[in-house]
Design an enzyme around this catalytic site. Structure first.
Site, PDB file in Angstrom:
ATOM      1  N   TYR A 188      -2.915  12.339   1.054  1.00 11.68           N
ATOM      2  CA  TYR A 188      -2.288  11.504   0.013  1.00 11.68           C
ATOM      3  C   TYR A 188      -1.219  12.319  -0.717  1.00 11.68           C
ATOM      4  CZ  TYR A 188      -1.892   8.889  -4.392  1.00 11.68           C
ATOM      5  OH  TYR A 188      -1.415   8.215  -5.490  1.00 11.68           O
ATOM      6  N   ASP A 200      -4.543   0.575  -9.628  1.00 13.31           N
ATOM      7  CA  ASP A 200      -5.994   0.342  -9.693  1.00 13.31           C
ATOM      8  C   ASP A 200      -6.424   0.004 -11.112  1.00 13.31           C
ATOM      9  OD1 ASP A 200      -5.775   1.078  -7.091  1.00 13.31           O
ATOM     10  OD2 ASP A 200      -6.770   3.023  -7.313  1.00 13.31           O
ATOM     11  N   GLU A 221      -7.650  10.432 -14.585  1.00 14.57           N
ATOM     12  CA  GLU A 221      -7.789  10.695 -13.156  1.00 14.57           C
ATOM     13  C   GLU A 221      -6.882  11.845 -12.721  1.00 14.57           C
ATOM     14  OE1 GLU A 221      -8.677   8.162  -9.188  1.00 14.57           O
ATOM     15  OE2 GLU A 221      -9.002   7.385 -11.185  1.00 14.57           O
ATOM     16  N   THR A 266       2.919   2.013  -2.133  1.00 18.73           N
ATOM     17  CA  THR A 266       4.208   1.719  -2.758  1.00 18.73           C
ATOM     18  C   THR A 266       4.175   2.028  -4.251  1.00 18.73           C
ATOM     19  OG1 THR A 266       3.419  -0.545  -2.969  1.00 18.73           O
ATOM     20  CG2 THR A 266       4.904  -0.099  -1.141  1.00 18.73           C
ATOM     21  N   ASP A 267       2.966   2.129  -4.818  1.00 22.01           N
ATOM     22  CA  ASP A 267       2.880   2.236  -6.286  1.00 22.01           C
ATOM     23  C   ASP A 267       3.512   3.519  -6.818  1.00 22.01           C
ATOM     24  OD1 ASP A 267       0.762   3.745  -5.264  1.00 22.01           O
ATOM     25  OD2 ASP A 267      -0.677   3.112  -6.789  1.00 22.01           O
ATOM     26  N   GLU A 273       0.851  -1.198   0.000  1.00 21.54           N
ATOM     27  CA  GLU A 273       0.000   0.000   0.000  1.00 21.54           C
ATOM     28  C   GLU A 273       0.883   1.243   0.000  1.00 21.54           C
ATOM     29  OE1 GLU A 273      -3.220   0.215  -1.034  1.00 21.54           O
ATOM     30  OE2 GLU A 273      -3.669  -1.262   0.502  1.00 21.54           O
ATOM     31  N   SER A 289     -11.670   0.818  -5.774  1.00 17.85           N
ATOM     32  CA  SER A 289     -11.397   1.420  -7.076  1.00 17.85           C
ATOM     33  C   SER A 289     -12.533   1.377  -8.071  1.00 17.85           C
ATOM     34  CB  SER A 289     -10.171   0.770  -7.706  1.00 17.85           C
ATOM     35  OG  SER A 289      -9.095   1.025  -6.883  1.00 17.85           O
ATOM     36  N   SER A 290     -13.688   1.837  -7.625  1.00 19.12           N
ATOM     37  CA  SER A 290     -14.791   1.956  -8.576  1.00 19.12           C
ATOM     38  C   SER A 290     -14.425   2.970  -9.658  1.00 19.12           C
ATOM     39  CB  SER A 290     -16.069   2.380  -7.856  1.00 19.12           C
ATOM     40  OG  SER A 290     -15.827   3.503  -7.050  1.00 19.12           O
ATOM     41  N   SER A 291     -13.583   3.950  -9.326  1.00 23.97           N
ATOM     42  CA  SER A 291     -13.207   4.960 -10.330  1.00 23.97           C
ATOM     43  C   SER A 291     -12.400   4.326 -11.463  1.00 23.97           C
ATOM     44  CB  SER A 291     -12.438   6.113  -9.690  1.00 23.97           C
ATOM     45  OG  SER A 291     -11.330   5.631  -8.970  1.00 23.97           O
TER      46      SER A 291
END
Length: 382
Positions: free
Chosen positions: A223, A173, A161, A37-38, A35, A127-129
């Site tokens: 974030y 995602d 996004e 880390t991306d 988490e 991640s619905s987006s």
């Protein structure tokens, strides 16, 4: 994948536009470990799940485009050459963003109509987006024969996004939603955007999500703040991202950074390592080790990266009291959303009930429990 979702969008589309649509299902995702880390060029371990967004899409001959969000009972009309972000936080920005990014690549699309509906719980960090973005780009690619690869499609979704929604997200995602494989998790290298699938034999265990049903408002700013902290430490270390650093490197600059930021960078370095160890544990069918790594991940998110919240911590502490839960952690950006729990099949229902009851007593709020299966990525439904 829900048959009723698909039936709903199909029937509504035919009624609304008097034509048969192309049908697409785009899944939400979970992340087993890895988490935050991306965007640090590290590894993540996501999987597509059997909840997602069904979209019905077809060309339009009315000189305009129409998009309908069935869940929200909301309709917008727009023209392809007049796209700009709508007001902040509105769903249409995901659609506009994808269309704009396709056009930025000099791909020609015509007018279209789209109707979509999902069963990904809102605010659950599933991640619905990304599922929505992927369903739009996948549908348009098919409809207008754009010849985009899946990798190009997810980069379009990610850019949408960034530029239309204003969230500077990593690629995980979109990747997991597009490339998911049934019964597999994907060890994704966020630097090369290449993944290795790992078939998971959960034996007599399963994954269960518990949604806190809270979303604390500081999530977006926190974030972006953590992202810039990581970037500035990477710069201090003279590396591209924290992926290229180890704990010894970090110690050398301990007096140049705040203790808080030191801990954040340390968390990222350790989490990248945990994610690779998790892949090894899965390869060796060692669910106990996997569970321990998942607990360690939460500890880091709570105490070092500081993106958890009381509700998430409470649910993880409930899990720790139950010997049938091998591992639990917060999943997603943080400050709310779900915990992911690796739990014995025969105990899942009892734990779900006891944790829900304890949660209600403590927070005077209901949590929601979801059982999920690992499934295939974005695809056309015949």
């Amino acid at each position: 994948m829900s048959a009723t979702l698909i039936k709903d969008v199909k029937e509504t589309f035919i009624k609304e536009f008097k034509t048969t649509p192309l049908l697409i299902f785009s899944p939400g995702r979970i992340n087993i470990i890895g988490e935050h880390t991306d965007y640090n060029g590290g590894f993540v371990f996501p999987a597509a799940v059997n909840k997602g967004i069904a979209a019905a899409i077809q060309k339009s001959d009315t000189g305009k485009c129409t998009a309908i969000a069935l869940d929200l009972d909301s309709t917008i009309e727009f023209e392809l050459d007049k796209l700009k972000p709508s007001k902040e936080g509105s769903w249409e920005n995901y659609v506009f963003g994808v269309v704009a990014e396709i056009q930025n690549r000099n791909k020609i699309i015509g007018d279209f109509n789209i109707i979509f509906k999902g069963n990904i719980p809102g605010g659950a960090g599933m991640s619905s987006s990304a599922a929505l973005e992927n369903s739009v780009v996948f549908g348009l690619n098919e409809l207008f024969e754009l010849g985009l690869t899946k990798t190009e499609m997810i980069l379009i979704s990610q850019k949408a996004e960034h530029n239309y929604v204003g969230v500077n997200c990593g690629i995980m995602d979109q990747y997991a939603s597009m490339f998911g494989i049934k019964d597999n998790a994907l060890l994704l290298d966020c630097r090369t955007i290449e993944a290795k699938p790992y078939k998971i034999d959960f034996k007599d265990h399963q994954l269960m999500l518990i949604n806190t049903n809270v979303k604390h408002s500081l999530s977006d700013s926190a974030y972006n703040d953590r992202r810039s902290a990581c970037e500035s430490i990477a710069k201090l270390l003279g590396v591209e991202t924290l992926r290229d650093a180890n704990e010894k490197d970090l110690e050398k600059i301990i007096d140049k950074v705040t203790p808080e930021n030191y801990q954040k960078a340390l968390y990222v370095i350790q989490e990248i390592e945990r994610t690779q160890k998790a892949a090894k544990a899965i390869e060796e069918n060692d669910l106990e080790t996997l569970g321990a790594l998942i607990y360690a991940s939460h500890n880091g998110l709570q105490n070092q990266y500081k993106v958890s919240c009381d509700e998430l911590d409470f649910l993880v502490s409930q899990a720790k009291k139950n010997k049938h839960v091998l591992g639990a952690r917060m999943m997603g950006g943080g400050f709310g959303g779900c915990t992911i729990n690796l739990i014995a099949n025969k105990e899942a229902k009892a734990f779900a009930e006891s944790a829900s009851k304890a949660y209600k007593t403590k927070f005077n709020n209901e949590c929601s429990v979801y059982f999920i299966e690992l499934s295939d990525g974005t695809h056309i439904i015949n």
